[in-house]
Design a protein around this motif. Structure first.
Motif, mmCIF file in Angstrom:
data_model
loop_
_atom_site.group_PDB
_atom_site.id
_atom_site.type_symbol
_atom_site.label_atom_id
_atom_site.label_comp_id
_atom_site.label_asym_id
_atom_site.label_seq_id
_atom_site.Cartn_x
_atom_site.Cartn_y
_atom_site.Cartn_z
ATOM 1 N N ARG A 43 -19.063 24.960 19.035
ATOM 2 C CA ARG A 43 -18.407 25.860 18.085
ATOM 3 C C ARG A 43 -17.082 25.281 17.602
ATOM 4 O O ARG A 43 -16.730 25.400 16.426
ATOM 5 C CB ARG A 43 -18.199 27.237 18.729
ATOM 6 C CG ARG A 43 -19.467 28.072 18.820
ATOM 7 C CD ARG A 43 -19.148 29.511 19.196
ATOM 8 N NE ARG A 43 -18.588 29.616 20.546
ATOM 9 C CZ ARG A 43 -19.312 29.722 21.656
ATOM 10 N NH1 ARG A 43 -20.642 29.737 21.566
ATOM 11 N NH2 ARG A 43 -18.736 29.826 22.830
ATOM 12 N N PHE A 44 -16.347 24.653 18.520
ATOM 13 C CA PHE A 44 -15.074 24.048 18.117
ATOM 14 C C PHE A 44 -15.308 22.909 17.122
ATOM 15 O O PHE A 44 -14.606 22.787 16.113
ATOM 16 C CB PHE A 44 -14.325 23.520 19.341
ATOM 17 C CG PHE A 44 -13.019 22.858 19.004
ATOM 18 C CD1 PHE A 44 -11.872 23.612 18.826
ATOM 19 C CD2 PHE A 44 -12.942 21.481 18.835
ATOM 20 C CE1 PHE A 44 -10.666 23.008 18.492
ATOM 21 C CE2 PHE A 44 -11.745 20.869 18.504
ATOM 22 C CZ PHE A 44 -10.603 21.638 18.332
ATOM 23 N N ASP A 74 -17.907 22.475 15.170
ATOM 24 C CA ASP A 74 -18.423 22.998 13.902
ATOM 25 C C ASP A 74 -17.322 23.559 13.019
ATOM 26 O O ASP A 74 -17.407 23.513 11.790
ATOM 27 C CB ASP A 74 -19.472 24.081 14.162
ATOM 28 C CG ASP A 74 -20.772 23.506 14.714
ATOM 29 O OD1 ASP A 74 -20.972 22.292 14.550
ATOM 30 O OD2 ASP A 74 -21.557 24.260 15.306
ATOM 31 N N LYS A 75 -16.263 24.107 13.627
ATOM 32 C CA LYS A 75 -15.154 24.643 12.843
ATOM 33 C C LYS A 75 -14.446 23.554 12.057
ATOM 34 O O LYS A 75 -13.796 23.830 11.049
ATOM 35 C CB LYS A 75 -14.144 25.335 13.766
ATOM 36 C CG LYS A 75 -14.610 26.679 14.283
ATOM 37 C CD LYS A 75 -13.546 27.307 15.163
ATOM 38 C CE LYS A 75 -14.015 28.650 15.717
ATOM 39 N NZ LYS A 75 -12.991 29.261 16.595
ATOM 40 N N HIS A 76 -14.561 22.311 12.516
ATOM 41 C CA HIS A 76 -13.866 21.212 11.857
ATOM 42 C C HIS A 76 -14.769 20.463 10.882
ATOM 43 O O HIS A 76 -14.412 19.424 10.361
ATOM 44 C CB HIS A 76 -13.307 20.236 12.897
ATOM 45 C CG HIS A 76 -12.164 20.804 13.678
ATOM 46 N ND1 HIS A 76 -12.334 21.763 14.646
ATOM 47 C CD2 HIS A 76 -10.828 20.577 13.597
ATOM 48 C CE1 HIS A 76 -11.151 22.076 15.160
ATOM 49 N NE2 HIS A 76 -10.228 21.384 14.546
ATOM 50 N N ARG A 77 -15.950 20.986 10.672
ATOM 51 C CA ARG A 77 -16.829 20.387 9.678
ATOM 52 C C ARG A 77 -16.530 20.960 8.311
ATOM 53 O O ARG A 77 -15.995 22.056 8.169
ATOM 54 C CB ARG A 77 -18.296 20.670 10.011
ATOM 55 C CG ARG A 77 -18.807 19.904 11.216
ATOM 56 C CD ARG A 77 -20.300 20.103 11.326
ATOM 57 N NE ARG A 77 -20.847 19.379 12.453
ATOM 58 C CZ ARG A 77 -22.129 19.356 12.773
ATOM 59 N NH1 ARG A 77 -22.982 20.035 12.032
ATOM 60 N NH2 ARG A 77 -22.560 18.675 13.802
ATOM 61 N N SER A 95 -17.395 23.051 5.409
ATOM 62 C CA SER A 95 -18.308 24.176 5.282
ATOM 63 C C SER A 95 -18.534 24.593 3.832
ATOM 64 O O SER A 95 -19.228 25.564 3.571
ATOM 65 C CB SER A 95 -17.769 25.367 6.083
ATOM 66 O OG SER A 95 -16.479 25.707 5.632
#
Length: 332
Positions: free
Chosen positions: A95-96, A98-101, A103
């Protein structure tokens, strides 16, 4: 070695693995507690957890097959505790990350900083796997992301994956998010979509599949045909292809697509000029001139002619011209 000794040995091995899992989870908590967690470190921890999870599953299955049935319930209870912890922390890490991808649905927005000056945001188009578009996609991605020294390779991999859809995404779908796999992903994409000869063949196929324009007064058809031809030829030139040197191949293709009347005018002029082998670029220029002349004429006529009802009165059915009355016999 007796059965009890074998079970005891396997449990000792499992204890070592469980201790390793505990240490990894503790280090993950410490990393996530930092003000700026390191994505590469977290990705490495995630990989380790996945490996230890597999080791524990193998040892658990082995031990469960060796112990007595009365001890199985307690054994499984402890196994689930470790399994749940691994799953929970794997989820936290993912989750961490993915937050930095990127979007953004339509594009990735990359902000770069040079000499403490914030540059404008750069919007990169997604790549769907069309080989004809790769030589446009990669230079843009290379300038904004690949050659950006402020990004780690894992971050670059995140950006890259966010921009790939369709066939392009499937090509690298088996690669996990690691530094080494970013280099592999770039290599795979270039090998699959970046080969010069394959791109040349793709553009030639585009020209071969052009829809012919049958009527010379089909202005919209001429415009679409010219744009398709011009885009493909411009791309071939960027790949180092001299269009006129491919005249023997391209001329029949264009001859099939361009209206017969326009080809007749072109060939007539070349005969008058004494040109035995016309070049493709001349034919394209003639197509462009005809198309632009028709577009200009249509535009000017549209501007000059007002849209209004006809000034000519409609003849009523009962009206008959005097001369016609003199000729036609009267009906009684």
């Amino acid at each position: 070695m007796s059965v009890d000794e074998t079970i005891d040995r396997n449990r000792r091995n499992r204890g070592v693995v469980r201790a390793a899992v505990t240490n990894v989870i503790k280090s993950v908590e410490e990393e996530l507690a930092k003000e700026v967690p390191d994505i590469e470190v977290l990705q490495d921890k995630l990989n380790i957890l996945e490996e230890r999870e597999t080791d524990l599953q193998t040892l658990d299955e082995t031990i469960n097959g060796q112990i007595k049935l009365v001890d199985l319930e307690k054994e499984v209870e402890h196994e689930l505790e470790y399994s749940d912890s691994i799953i929970r922390y794997k989820g936290k890490i993912r989750r961490f990350i993915d937050k930095h991808r990127c979007s953004n649905v339509d594009a990735a927005v990359i902000t770069r900083q040079v000499n403490n000056t914030k540059l404008p945001k750069i919007v990169l188009d997604k790549f769907v796997g069309d080989i004809r578009k790769f030589h446009e996609f990669w230079p843009a991605f290379e300038a904004a992301v690949h050659d950006n020294p402020s990004l780690t390779r894992v971050e670059k991999f995140n950006y890259l994956r966010s921009l790939l859809i369709g066939d392009a995404d499937r090509v690298i779908s088996g690669l996990t998010l690691t530094n080494e796999n970013y280099d592999k992903a770039v290599e795979v994409l270039k090998d699959r979509f970046g080969q010069r000869q394959a791109m040349i063949s793709a553009y030639m196929n585009t020209l071969l599949s052009l829809q012919p324009v049958r009527r010379i007064n089909d202005t919209l058809g001429l415009r679409n045909l010219y744009d398709e031809i011009n885009n493909s030829i411009r791309s071939l030139k960027s790949l180092g292809i001299d269009i006129d040197s491919y005249g023997n191949l391209l001329y029949p293709i264009l001859d099939r697509c361009i209206p017969v009347e326009l080809m007749l005018l072109f060939n007539r002029d070349k005969v008058v000029e004494g040109v035995k082998e016309p070049v493709v670029s001349d034919l394209i220029n003639v197509l462009k001139g005809e198309m632009e002349a028709r577009e200009r004429s249509f535009s000017e006529r549209t501007e000059l002619i007002p849209i209004a009802k006809s000034n000519y009165p409609l003849f009523k059915k009962t009206q008959t011209h005097p001369l016609i009355e003199a000729v036609l016999p009267r009906q009684h």
